[in-house]
Design an enzyme around this catalytic site. Sequence first.
Site, PDB file in Angstrom:
ATOM      1  N   LYS A  23     -28.484 -12.445  -7.554  1.00  0.00           N
ATOM      2  CA  LYS A  23     -28.567 -13.903  -7.629  1.00  0.00           C
ATOM      3  C   LYS A  23     -29.946 -14.333  -7.146  1.00  0.00           C
ATOM      4  O   LYS A  23     -30.494 -13.745  -6.207  1.00  0.00           O
ATOM      5  CB  LYS A  23     -27.485 -14.514  -6.722  1.00  0.00           C
ATOM      6  N   ASP A  41     -24.663 -10.647  -5.192  1.00  0.00           N
ATOM      7  CA  ASP A  41     -24.391 -12.076  -5.452  1.00  0.00           C
ATOM      8  C   ASP A  41     -24.555 -12.836  -4.137  1.00  0.00           C
ATOM      9  O   ASP A  41     -23.885 -13.834  -3.889  1.00  0.00           O
ATOM     10  CB  ASP A  41     -22.959 -12.191  -6.004  1.00  0.00           C
TER      11      ASP A  41
HETATM   12  N1  SAM Z   1     -19.752 -11.851  -5.405  1.00  0.00           N
HETATM   13  C1  SAM Z   1     -18.740 -12.351  -4.517  1.00  0.00           C
HETATM   14  C2  SAM Z   1     -17.452 -12.414  -5.306  1.00  0.00           C
HETATM   15  O1  SAM Z   1     -17.504 -12.317  -6.518  1.00  0.00           O
HETATM   16  O2  SAM Z   1     -16.398 -12.555  -4.707  1.00  0.00           O
HETATM   17  C3  SAM Z   1     -19.086 -13.702  -3.942  1.00  0.00           C
HETATM   18  C4  SAM Z   1     -20.234 -13.619  -2.987  1.00  0.00           C
HETATM   19  S1  SAM Z   1     -20.447 -15.076  -2.062  1.00  0.00           S
HETATM   20  C5  SAM Z   1     -21.159 -16.157  -3.228  1.00  0.00           C
HETATM   21  C6  SAM Z   1     -21.794 -14.714  -1.044  1.00  0.00           C
HETATM   22  C7  SAM Z   1     -21.481 -13.714   0.046  1.00  0.00           C
HETATM   23  O3  SAM Z   1     -22.728 -13.342   0.631  1.00  0.00           O
HETATM   24  C8  SAM Z   1     -20.629 -14.244   1.177  1.00  0.00           C
HETATM   25  O4  SAM Z   1     -19.418 -13.544   1.222  1.00  0.00           O
HETATM   26  C9  SAM Z   1     -21.460 -13.948   2.432  1.00  0.00           C
HETATM   27  O5  SAM Z   1     -20.705 -13.479   3.523  1.00  0.00           O
HETATM   28  C10 SAM Z   1     -22.397 -12.870   1.922  1.00  0.00           C
HETATM   29  N2  SAM Z   1     -23.602 -12.721   2.732  1.00  0.00           N
HETATM   30  C11 SAM Z   1     -24.506 -13.680   3.050  1.00  0.00           C
HETATM   31  N3  SAM Z   1     -25.472 -13.159   3.827  1.00  0.00           N
HETATM   32  C12 SAM Z   1     -25.184 -11.827   3.986  1.00  0.00           C
HETATM   33  C13 SAM Z   1     -25.818 -10.757   4.686  1.00  0.00           C
HETATM   34  N4  SAM Z   1     -26.933 -10.949   5.361  1.00  0.00           N
HETATM   35  N5  SAM Z   1     -25.248  -9.535   4.645  1.00  0.00           N
HETATM   36  C14 SAM Z   1     -24.098  -9.331   3.949  1.00  0.00           C
HETATM   37  N6  SAM Z   1     -23.463 -10.308   3.282  1.00  0.00           N
HETATM   38  C15 SAM Z   1     -23.990 -11.542   3.291  1.00  0.00           C
END
Ligand code: SAM
Length: 308
Positions: free
Chosen positions: A159, A119
């Site tokens: 996503k 996600d």
């Molecule tokens: N699915 C999660 C939930 O239900 O709680 C929500 C996810 S949130 C929309 C998006 C997440 O993507 C954030 O926590 C962010 O830290 C993570 N993220 C973005 N870029 C990332 C990367 N390069 N590596 C790991 N995580 C990443």
Amino acid sequence: MGRSSKDKRDIYYRLAKEEGWRARSAFKLLQLDEEFNLFKGVSRAVDLCAAPGSWSQVLSRKLRGKDKSEEVKIVAVDLQAMAPLPGVTQIQGDITKISTAQEIIRHFEGQSADLVVCDGAPDVTGLHDVDEYIQAQLLLAALNITTHVLKPGGNFVAKIFRGKDVTLLYSQLKIFFSSVTCAKPRSSRNSSIEAFVVCQNYSPPEGYVPNMSNPLLDHSYDVDFNQLEGPNRIIVPFLACGDLSAFDSDRTYPLQLDSSKEYQYLPPTQPPIRPPYQQACQLRKNNLLAKEDSPSGAHDDALSSLDL
Ligand code: SAM
């Protein structure tokens, strides 16, 4: 914004608190599962970009079941730290780094995963092209990790932003999965370009050796794949999913949903553990901020700005 007005404006945010989910995103995965039966027979799953953890919560509750099966293995990865969850192993790392992929693979000790979900969302800049590009990079990084850990026949859900380069992504995914569907759960706002690709039956090309290269960084791919025309253009089915009688994420609902039950405000299930606005809260507490009367419910507002 008052505490209750957020509950009124965002029905899934409110339901998430009532049902104990860390974020409203939980409903997106639940509604995808309703349509695609994603959890059937799954005992090993990877949740990429997992914080604050509502998808991991869904996996933990659905896969481990009432008897909290120890057989089930769930690995969750995020850049951010995440509060612990039963039956979920956490890795704090960047999914675009090979070291993170290797750590995930190590956790499976040579076994493959049945399901990989992602996600992932970048911090949105507001520049649509940039946001779509970074989102696509995250999806491809997730796909790369998936090719290392997913069993043949396994499923991958991620996503996706339905921007102008989405055909390129579909082309990439169709190389690895016999079925690719673009799905929009009821809990994902119509006003958002967010959707989810549900990729079923992992079947990589014969002789494919997983690697961590990222074709979107190579601009010749854009010419080769995204400009395809006629029958060569990849078109994947688009499906609105979730029960049609489910709440509409774009609507505002009255606070008292059920006439027999009085509305009661609930705090978020799991407040952020190291929020970026922590310092500002501290300054406000000590009257060191210029605006002393900022609205209450900092956690709520931070969650809402993430649109989780
Ligand atoms: N699915 C999660 C939930 O239900 O709680 C929500 C996810 S949130 C929309 C998006 C997440 O993507 C954030 O926590 C962010 O830290 C993570 N993220 C973005 N870029 C990332 C990367 N390069 N590596 C790991 N995580 C990443």
